[in-house]
Design an enzyme around this catalytic site. Structure first.
Site, short mmCIF file in Angstrom:
data_model
loop_
_atom_site.label_atom_id
_atom_site.label_comp_id
_atom_site.label_asym_id
_atom_site.label_seq_id
_atom_site.Cartn_x
_atom_site.Cartn_y
_atom_site.Cartn_z
N SER A 106 0.83 -1.21 0.00
CA SER A 106 0.00 0.00 0.00
C SER A 106 0.86 1.25 0.00
CB SER A 106 -0.87 -0.01 1.27
OG SER A 106 -1.41 1.26 1.51
N TYR A 125 -0.78 0.06 10.12
CA TYR A 125 -1.07 -0.60 8.85
C TYR A 125 0.11 -0.44 7.88
CZ TYR A 125 -3.52 -1.36 4.37
OH TYR A 125 -3.91 -1.78 3.12
N LYS A 134 2.64 -3.37 6.50
CA LYS A 134 2.78 -3.61 5.06
C LYS A 134 4.26 -3.52 4.65
CE LYS A 134 -1.44 -4.31 3.41
NZ LYS A 134 -1.80 -5.59 2.77
#
Lengths: 325, 325
Positions: free
Chosen positions: A123, A154, A158
């Site tokens: 991402s 997050y 990632k």
């Protein structure tokens, strides 16, 4: 070719599975081969049309709990994840769903002994910046050599997963291909807990005649990709004859929220009146750490392109969902 | 102040513990406080002089197996690690000893609920470069904003740990302070499985009248730090009033192997004849991925300095070990 999709009950996973089954073949590392079997992994059941396909095997499992059975897998699309808002609210959930599950899946891929291609949905949230002491501000434009500096759990998880995938690849245990996806807009379906959720809902809901809340200012910039472009990036990651070890940042369309709303008005005059502007400092703070302008040279060399404009993104959404504004 | 040292049976850990016990106090985040208790964690017993100190409690444990009991800890120095050569030879060992153990230790620190200072010994091995497709070469000089791009499992695991530590810090669960240590030379004691081991042994062994093998060419450059400088960096990381979330790269002395050997000759004329030059392509390849030139602006602002020259490094080694060439 045998394909595994994790997070297959999710929006991207189920759309990818549908496209692969419809194509009946898949290009993997430069060679197109017929599709044999698709293993769909998720913690919840996949949509009925997928479950009904004779080539599909469903595996309801929590990847973080136990090794997945991937017997015969040639290509693994690893899309399973907890989203950004969830991970900020529940640190342990993020560690489990994003880090532990990836560690476990990569170990399972290695155990195959066949060096499968593993496409990992990373991402743009790996990037970020901070004005705090000893930190660096977010660069105006993200380039291939920009140092990821995630400002959310997050994004951290990632990026850690990208690094682990690269090391497994270096060791020859698998062929990892990480793609940093932009925020998908317009994401169909119901709102989720992603901090980026409003970047779909402020368009999707008004088009369907429903109210939506916009938690950020109109001049907020975002880097977006339509569902079709996100899926294309994942498929291209599997298909490309060569791929570096490092993650590829996908190209994205840079728009302001105001420009999105203007496009909404062009597609459905009056619809923007359904947007309520209710500033949410928590969401705004998370979004402010994400990059909005991308120079994705590696991705462009791989043949990936951004959406041309937001009007075409809305047109595709209307056409794909059958919604009539 | 209660201190925990992991990897306390190792060379750096035991020296750090000895220095802290001798000082009887420790500066933590700008405030100097008397030392109360030192918990030494390792999988093997610590040196007898440390075990005999009434303030020391020894905990023989594998951090990857079970949560460590850190009750009352104010400062944790996390030095436990498998070294680079081991991690290349045994991928699972590296994942356990460097990644899983760190994940577990940070969870234990969070469970304290008191936000302890956690000093993490990272490594210059987080940096690297590759000429492969889609990759980037190692920059000539490493700066604070250089993108780590580890080319070994050890470097990958250290960088992943840095990122996890930064996120725990951002969440307020602890106050993480990662220092990227340079290769320590002259490391006393016996050779270990680090790929960098020869950077100590080609000096240490000849000074003690023993043969040593140099596996790389004389013009190979390395970024080195004396044991005293490495310990100073760890102590400064605990002491500094403020610290960013990102890891600090410590300053290092850049020397060629030929310059090291010349300094050896000045300290002990004739000693360099004990070096056998036996090229080892595996070692040479790992060393070639490490940076040799560092511009450590953040570290310099924190008061850290490199060794002035390699002659002084050898003098300190002789003085500290009592070896007479």
């Amino acid at each position: 070719v045998n394909v595994v999709v994790t997070g297959a009950a999710g929006f991207l996973g189920s759309r990818l599975a549908r496209e692969l089954l419809a194509a009946g073949e898949l290009e993997v590392a430069g060679t197109t081969r017929p599709l044999s079997r698709v293993i769909l992994i998720d913690q919840v059941p996949v949509p009925a049309d997928l479950a009904a396909d004779g080539r599909v095997r469903m595996l309801e499992a929590d990847l973080a709990d136990s090794p997945a059975t991937l017997a015969g897998a040639d290509v693994v699309f690893h899309l399973a994840a907890a989203v950004s808002g969830e991970c900020e609210a529940d640190f342990d959930l993020g560690l489990r769903a994003n880090l532990r599950a990836t560690e476990s899946l990569l170990a399972s891929c290695r155990a195959l002994g066949t060096g499968p291609v593993v496409v990992f949905a990373s991402s743009l949230a790996v990037f970020g910046g901070s004005a705090e002491d000893g930190e660096y501000p977010l660069p105006a434009v993200i380039e291939d050599q920009t140092l990821p500096d995630p400002q959310t759990s997050y994004g951290t998880q990632k990026f850690m997963s990208e690094l682990l995938l690269a090391d497994y690849t270096r060791k020859g245990f698998l062929r990892g291909r990480a793609v940093r996806l932009a925020t998908v807009s317009v994401r169909p379906g119901r709102p989720n807990a992603a901090a980026s959720g409003f970047l779909s809902s402020i368009i999707r809901e008004p088009l369907a005649g429903q109210r939506a809340i916009c938690p950020v200012a109109p001049d907020t910039e975002a880097a977006l990709a339509s569902p079709a472009k996100a899926i294309a990036a994942l498929r291209r990651a599997a298909a490309a004859p060569v791929w570096g070890r490092r993650a590829v940042t996908m190209p994205a369309l840079t728009v302001t929220v105001a420009e999105m709303v203007a496009a909404l008005e062009r597609a459905a005059p009056g619809a923007s009146a359904l947007i309520e502007w209710v500033p949410d400092p928590v969401i705004a703070a998370i979004v402010a750490t994400w990059p909005a302008r991308i120079r994705a040279d590696r991705a462009v060399r791989l043949g990936l392109t951004p959406d041309p404009d937001y009007d075409s993104v809305i047109r595709a959404h209307l056409s794909e969902t059958g919604v009539r504004p």
